[in-house]
Design an enzyme around this catalytic site. Structure first.
Site, mmCIF file in Angstrom:
data_model
loop_
_atom_site.group_PDB
_atom_site.id
_atom_site.type_symbol
_atom_site.label_atom_id
_atom_site.label_comp_id
_atom_site.label_asym_id
_atom_site.label_seq_id
_atom_site.Cartn_x
_atom_site.Cartn_y
_atom_site.Cartn_z
ATOM 1 N N VAL A 195 0.821 -1.209 0.000
ATOM 2 C CA VAL A 195 0.000 0.000 0.000
ATOM 3 C C VAL A 195 0.861 1.269 0.000
ATOM 4 C CG1 VAL A 195 -0.386 0.512 2.448
ATOM 5 C CG2 VAL A 195 -2.296 0.633 0.832
ATOM 6 N N LYS A 196 2.165 1.115 0.217
ATOM 7 C CA LYS A 196 3.070 2.271 0.245
ATOM 8 C C LYS A 196 3.468 2.673 -1.191
ATOM 9 C CE LYS A 196 2.642 2.184 4.681
ATOM 10 N NZ LYS A 196 3.417 1.466 5.660
#
Ligand SMILES: *Cc1c(COP(=O)(O)O)cnc(C)c1O
Length: 397
Positions: A195-196
């Site tokens: 998700v980064k």
């Protein structure tokens, strides 16, 4: 557009769910991983060095140490700074639990500071108020991707003899007064969770100017052993020594190859995130009932998250109501974060209490993270704006 809310039986703004975040993997990423699978080294190999060199360059510092997760990076940072039993570490409460857990791993005590109501970044005055003779370090969190006020934090840390750690898991690719995230604290931590901004599946890194700290973290990630398997193979040696207690926090070459391939697109990814944020900012400027977080003039915000605060005085429902209504419109909103001092673990073991960080606690009742990832199309962005407008207008007094 139907004005009847989907939660009340109307038709949703979108037919399919738009997640709040998602990785973007291309053929070059896949090829990089396949190359490693065909090579001699699956872990502790040359891709580790290459990823570290690329990360040090992004962070504008001489050293990067890659590890198995951002959390492992935070733990390695605490170890390198010799944070231990009896020490206190100041952490803003508006963050992911790992920012505080790293102090606990070392037997130290996290002390929770409050945040600025406009940016939700660590309030430097609150950090200062929480300093005691036991304080060893401050963990600053670049919440949502906006770098903290590092001039103020650096001068406070220097004055009081503290180490400054940046939990920069949201902020790779950002900058503060022109200096890249990664160069702003004694140690800066990145995460490569999907998700980064850039992903290695799981993974993390610490950047630093200090060669001694880098060396300690390399030993720490490999059981506290001073040489790794490849160094011994290349030197034809079997002998090794464990000089301190470490962990297996190594990251594989498979992951490093993916991470390095992803990192080559960091500029594009961040630019796209900033573009989406700009469109959101424009749309929400004229919508009463929601307000984006404040952004300082002197930063480049990396927008891991796009967070809005609801003006609950103007709305006939609470954050949970808005959250459910947007989910029904197929917009994958989220909440970042439950203030860490409110988690049962900290309340039980560190005697934290509601009321201790009033700004963060009030903000927690009002925040929502809207979808934000580089693969979002302009149509996806417009769907989010339409859904937020529909829901907020419908609940507006
Ligand atoms: C993601 C994240 C971490 C932990 O990273 P992992 O790679 O998931 O261990 C730590 N701090 C913050 C602020 C994060 O967002």
């Amino acid at each position: 557009m139907s004005t009847k809310l989907a939660i009340d039986g109307g038709s949703p703004v979108r037919a399919t769910v738009l997640p709040y975040g998602q990785q973007q993997i291309d053929d070059a990423d896949i090829a990089a991983v396949v190359d490693v699978l065909k090579s001699d080294w699956l872990t502790t190999g040359p891709e580790v060095d290459r990823f570290e060199t690329a990360l040090a360059s992004v962070g504008g510092v001489p050293h990067a140490v890659v590890v198995s997760s951002g959390t492992a990076g935070l733990h390695a940072a605490m170890h390198a700074l010799e944070v231990g039993p009896g020490d206190e570490v100041i952490v803003p409460t508006m963050t992911f639990a790992a920012s505080a857990n790293c102090a606990v791993y070392q037997g130290a005590t996290p002390v929770f500071a409050d945040v600025d109501p406009n940016t939700l970044l660590l309030d430097v005055a609150s950090a200062e108020l929480n300093i005691t003779p036991r304080t060893k370090a401050i963990v600053a969190v670049d919440f949502a991707g906006q770098p903290c006020d590092y001039d103020a934090l650096r001068s406070l840390s220097a004055q009081r003899g503290l180490s400054l750690v940046a939990d920069a898991c949201h902020a790779i690719g950002g900058s503060y007064r022109g200096a890249p995230v990664g160069s702003l604290a004694d140690l800066s931590i990145f995460s490569f969770h999907p998700v980064k901004h850039v992903t290695s599946g799981e993974g993390g890194a610490i950047t630093t100017e200090d060669p001694a700290l880098a060396r300690r973290m390399r030993t720490f990630r490999n059981h506290g052993i001073t040489t790794d398997h490849r160094q011994r193979t290349e030197n034809g040696e079997f002998f090794y020594e464990m000089t301190e207690l470490g962990w297996n926090y190594r990251i594989t070459d498979i992951q490093c190859a993916l991470g390095r391939s992803q990192l080559s697109k960091l500029g594009e990814f961040v630019a796209r995130r900033q573009q989406i944020a700009h469109v959101y900012d424009g749309a929400f400027a004229s919508l009463s009932g929601v307000a984006p977080l404040g952004v300082a003039e002197n930063v480049s915000h990396a927008y891991h998250l796009y967070v809005v605060q609801l003006d609950l005085d103007q709305l006939s429902t609470d954050r949970a109501g808005i959250y459910r209504a947007l989910r029904a419109e197929n917009i994958g909103v989220n909440v970042h974060y439950v203030p860490v001092h409110l988690h049962p673990f900290y309340r039980q073991h560190y005697e934290t209490d509601p009321g201790q960080c009033p700004v963060a606690e009030a903000a927690y009742e009002r925040i929502l993270s809207l979808p934000m990832f580089p693969g979002m199309t302009d149509a996806d962005t417009q769907d989010v704006i339409d859904a937020v407008t529909k829901v907020i207008t419908s609940y507006h007094d």
